[in-house]
Design a protein around this motif. Structure first.
Motif: not given
Length: 96
Positions: A70-71, A73-81
Motif C-alpha cells: 500500500v505504501t 502504491n501511494v508513493q508511486e501515485e505521489i511521484d506521478k503527481i
C-alpha cells in the motif's frame, strides 16, 4: 564576504552574551556538570522516542496495519503527481 553563524535566528554575538551570563550565574567549575546533565537528558529523550517508535511499528505489524504494498502504491501515485506538476509548472516558470 563575512559569514555569521546563525542558530535559530540567534547570531554569534547573542550566543556569546548567553554563554557569558551562564558562566557568571553558574561558575566555570559547574559548566561541565551542567553539560553532562544536559547530554544525559537529551540521550534519555532520544532513547524514549526510539522506544515509542519501535512500539508503534511493532503494534502496526502485529495488526497488519503496516502494508508495504500500500505504501509503495501511494508513493508511486505521489511521484506521478509530482511529475505532472513539474511538467505543468515547467512551462510557467520564468527564465532568469
Amino acid at each position: 564576504m563575512i559569514h555569521q553563524i546563525t542558530i535559530l535566528f540567534i547570531g554569534a554575538a547573542e550566543i556569546m552574551v548567553i554563554l557569558l551570563i551562564v558562566v557568571l550565574v553558574f561558575g566555570a567549575d559547574k559548566l561541565p556538570e551542567i553539560a553532562r546533565g544536559l547530554g544525559k537528558g537529551m540521550r534519555q529523550l532520544k532513547d524514549a522516542s526510539n522506544d515509542i517508535k519501535q512500539e508503534v511499528t511493532k503494534s502496526a505489524k502485529e495488526n497488519n496495519i503496516l502494508d508495504k504494498d500500500v505504501t509503495k502504491n501511494v508513493q508511486e501515485e505521489i511521484d506521478k503527481i509530482k511529475d505532472d506538476l513539474e511538467d505543468f509548472t515547467g512551462s510557467l516558470k520564468r527564465n532568469k
